[in-house]
Design a protein around this motif. Structure first.
Motif, short mmCIF file in Angstrom:
data_model
loop_
_atom_site.label_atom_id
_atom_site.label_comp_id
_atom_site.label_asym_id
_atom_site.label_seq_id
_atom_site.Cartn_x
_atom_site.Cartn_y
_atom_site.Cartn_z
N ALA A 1 -39.96 -92.64 49.91
CA ALA A 1 -41.35 -93.00 50.54
C ALA A 1 -41.76 -91.70 51.19
N ASP A 2 -40.80 -90.84 51.84
CA ASP A 2 -41.28 -89.80 52.47
C ASP A 2 -41.50 -88.38 51.72
N ARG A 3 -40.31 -88.26 50.79
CA ARG A 3 -40.51 -87.15 50.04
C ARG A 3 -39.30 -87.15 48.86
N GLY A 4 -39.45 -86.46 47.73
CA GLY A 4 -38.21 -86.56 46.83
C GLY A 4 -38.14 -87.72 46.08
N MET A 5 -36.90 -87.82 45.32
CA MET A 5 -36.71 -89.05 44.81
C MET A 5 -35.10 -89.31 44.74
N THR A 6 -34.79 -90.40 44.24
CA THR A 6 -33.30 -90.99 44.31
C THR A 6 -33.12 -91.59 42.98
N PHE A 7 -31.80 -91.08 42.51
CA PHE A 7 -31.23 -91.81 41.30
C PHE A 7 -30.17 -92.75 41.73
N HIS A 8 -30.13 -93.98 41.35
CA HIS A 8 -29.40 -94.88 41.73
C HIS A 8 -28.46 -95.12 40.29
N LEU A 9 -27.11 -94.96 40.69
CA LEU A 9 -26.08 -95.23 39.56
C LEU A 9 -25.16 -96.50 40.00
N TYR A 10 -25.22 -97.39 38.98
CA TYR A 10 -24.27 -98.71 39.20
C TYR A 10 -23.08 -98.41 38.29
N TRP A 11 -22.17 -98.28 38.72
CA TRP A 11 -21.15 -97.77 37.80
C TRP A 11 -19.81 -98.79 38.14
N PRO A 12 -19.01 -99.09 36.91
CA PRO A 12 -17.90 -100.03 37.31
C PRO A 12 -16.64 -99.34 38.00
N LEU B 1 -42.64 -87.36 41.82
CA LEU B 1 -43.04 -87.61 40.45
C LEU B 1 -44.57 -88.23 40.46
N THR B 2 -45.41 -87.97 39.42
CA THR B 2 -46.70 -88.02 39.18
C THR B 2 -46.30 -89.65 38.38
N GLU B 3 -47.48 -90.35 38.39
CA GLU B 3 -47.37 -91.76 37.77
C GLU B 3 -47.05 -91.35 36.26
N GLN B 4 -47.50 -90.35 35.55
CA GLN B 4 -47.38 -90.21 34.28
C GLN B 4 -45.89 -90.08 34.06
N GLU B 5 -45.38 -89.10 35.06
CA GLU B 5 -43.92 -88.79 34.85
C GLU B 5 -42.85 -89.91 35.10
N LYS B 6 -43.58 -90.97 35.99
CA LYS B 6 -42.64 -91.88 36.29
C LYS B 6 -42.43 -92.68 34.87
N GLU B 7 -43.63 -92.90 34.31
CA GLU B 7 -43.54 -93.76 32.79
C GLU B 7 -42.62 -93.29 31.95
N HIS B 8 -42.47 -91.88 31.71
CA HIS B 8 -41.83 -91.15 30.89
C HIS B 8 -40.45 -90.29 31.19
N LEU B 9 -40.13 -90.69 32.44
CA LEU B 9 -38.84 -90.07 33.20
C LEU B 9 -37.68 -89.89 32.23
N PHE B 10 -37.13 -90.83 31.48
CA PHE B 10 -36.08 -90.98 30.61
C PHE B 10 -36.20 -90.30 29.34
N ASP B 11 -37.50 -90.27 29.04
CA ASP B 11 -37.60 -89.87 27.58
C ASP B 11 -37.69 -88.39 27.10
N PRO B 12 -36.77 -88.05 26.14
CA PRO B 12 -36.47 -86.86 25.85
C PRO B 12 -37.70 -85.63 25.55
N PHE B 13 -37.66 -84.81 26.08
CA PHE B 13 -38.86 -83.85 25.69
C PHE B 13 -40.16 -84.35 26.14
N PHE B 14 -40.37 -84.88 27.11
CA PHE B 14 -41.74 -85.33 27.40
C PHE B 14 -42.35 -84.05 28.24
N SER B 15 -43.28 -83.29 27.64
CA SER B 15 -43.77 -82.06 27.90
C SER B 15 -44.70 -82.08 29.16
N ALA B 16 -45.18 -83.28 29.56
CA ALA B 16 -46.19 -83.13 30.58
C ALA B 16 -45.39 -83.38 31.93
N ARG B 17 -43.89 -83.12 32.09
CA ARG B 17 -43.37 -83.08 33.24
C ARG B 17 -43.35 -82.00 33.99
N GLN B 18 -42.98 -82.15 35.34
CA GLN B 18 -42.84 -80.72 36.08
C GLN B 18 -41.98 -79.65 35.23
#
Length: 414
Positions: free
Chosen positions: A397-408, A351-368
């Motif tokens: 750190a190398d490539r890509g991204m990780t989603f962490h889910l903390y679930w009961p 992700l770019t820095e701008q995409e990090k800031e708005h990752l979870f926002d609905p319909f952020f148009s500047a995303r990839q």
């Protein structure tokens, strides 16, 4: 005793769960206390609620009051609590709270006191000023005590971590850019505001869209001209597209209440992959599961599948042929609660820095293109929050991204 949202003798309405778990991850102790005192007051239809936590090591009292008659919340801190060394702290509860603010100044009516333990606090309790006798045998009270304990424990732990980081000089500046290894956490305040807007706007837009669709269908029945039929079909298609988008918005804003049960994590994950097999094959992406057959989570089956499907589809949109997605999990304990830490890792472009800031926002148009468009990640956040869990993202750190889910792992104990 009845309130606007329900009856004190019944179960706590889902709306309160949504409000309280929008505080996860906890922003601050004061914000949690403020919202908790408001929810206690509304859910019990009490005249006033006084909620307070005493941190034993520094004798700091953090408290909040909500008065229904004035519709007003008040939060405060007190650092000079006097305690007797000859008596247990729990026996000095009223004295401790009176030193914060005299109970007589809050309400003259009869009141009940409920106490519940927090990991970092000796006293965490609630004074409920009500003309009706309330006990922890009432389901609403029992549920409120359980939710309060979990949220206050998390808020205290977060403050302790921030304090330790500040002392060591490792706390990042507010505007510092995210670097590798730092977590991207959804903004609960922002998403809650968007959800309220989506709910209101969706209801208003649905009516005219339904009218357009109905008229198009009526006109198509009598239209014989091919060109006009094509035009009407285009209008109808776009109206259906709006309807589907509004449906997504409404699911994000007001999802059905989950009905969780114990689910085998490996089996449920494999079922999701089977349903997405055609899309995974078309993308040429390798998806691997590293899950023990013994792992389980406490979840609504349909909603769990919605979350995992959205995370996988989110990655497929940006991955190239030969790229990989890996799903793994491990059990952990947080605030004495068993939690499943689930990781969904891809080796995409990150992700770019701008995409990090708005990752979870609905319909952020500047995303990839494709990365988190629509309400996919927003719905994930909403569903996980309703289950009492949380979601974070991390750029690898190398490539890509990780989603962490903390679930009961298990449901609330009776």
């Amino acid at each position: 005793m009845s309130s606007e949202a329900g009856i004190v003798g019944g179960q706590l309405p889902d709306a309160y769960y949504r409000r309280l778990f929008s505080l996860v991850p906890a922003r601050s102790l004061s914000s949690v206390i403020s919202e908790l005192s408001l929810v206690w007051c509304e859910a019990t239809a009490a005249e006033a609620v006084y909620l307070a936590v005493l941190e034993r090591e520094n004798l700091k009292l953090s408290a909040g009051i909500f008065r229904s008659s004035e519709n007003e919340a008040h939060c405060f801190n007190t650092d000079s609590i006097e305690l007797s060394k000859d008596r247990p702290i729990t026996e000095q509860t009223q004295s401790v709270f009176e030193q914060g603010q005299l109970l007589s100044q809050i309400s003259e009516t009869a009141f009940d006191y409920f106490s519940f333990s927090c990991d970092q606090a000796e006293i965490a309790g609630v004074y409920v000023f009500s003309s009706t006798k309330l006990t922890d045998e009432v389901p609403v009270i029992s549920q409120l005590i359980n939710l309060s304990q979990r949220l206050l424990s998390q808020a205290l732990e977060q403050r302790l971590q921030n304090y330790s980081a500040l002392k060591s000089g490792n706390l990042p500046e507010p505007n510092q850019n995210l670097s590798f290894g730092q977590k991207i956490v959804p903004s609960s305040d922002k998403l809650e505001a968007m959800a309220e807007f989506a709910a209101g706007a969706g209801h208003e837009i649905n009516n005219p869209v339904a009218t357009i669709v109905g008229r198009v269908q009526m006109l198509l029945k009598e239209e014989t001209d091919p060109q006009r039929r094509q035009s009407l079909a285009t209008i109808g298609g776009q109206a259906y597209r709006i309807r589907d988008m509004i449906g997504d918005a409404m699911l994000f804003a007001r999802p059905p209440a989950p009905h969780p049960v114990s689910l085998n994590l490996q089996e449920m994950t494999q079922e999701v992959l089977n349903s997405l097999n055609e899309k995974i094959s078309k993308a040429g992406v390798d998806v691997s599961i590293k899950l023990s057959s013994l792992l389980a989570i406490w979840a609504d089956e349909v909603q769990w599948k919605v979350v995992l499907s959205n995370l996988i589809l989110n990655s497929l949109q940006v991955l190239k042929t030969g790229d990989c997605i890996e799903i793994s999990a491990e059990e952990m304990t947080q605030n004495s609660i068993r939690i499943m830490h689930i990781r969904v890792v891809d080796d995409g472009p990150g992700l770019t820095e701008q995409e990090k800031e708005h990752l979870f926002d609905p319909f952020f148009s500047a995303r990839q293109a494709g990365r988190g468009l629509g309400f996919g990640l927003s719905k994930c956040w909403r569903i996980i929050s309703l289950h009492g869990g949380s979601i974070e993202a991390e750029v690898n750190a190398d490539r890509g991204m990780t989603f962490h889910l903390y679930w009961p792992i298990e449901g609330p104990k009776e």
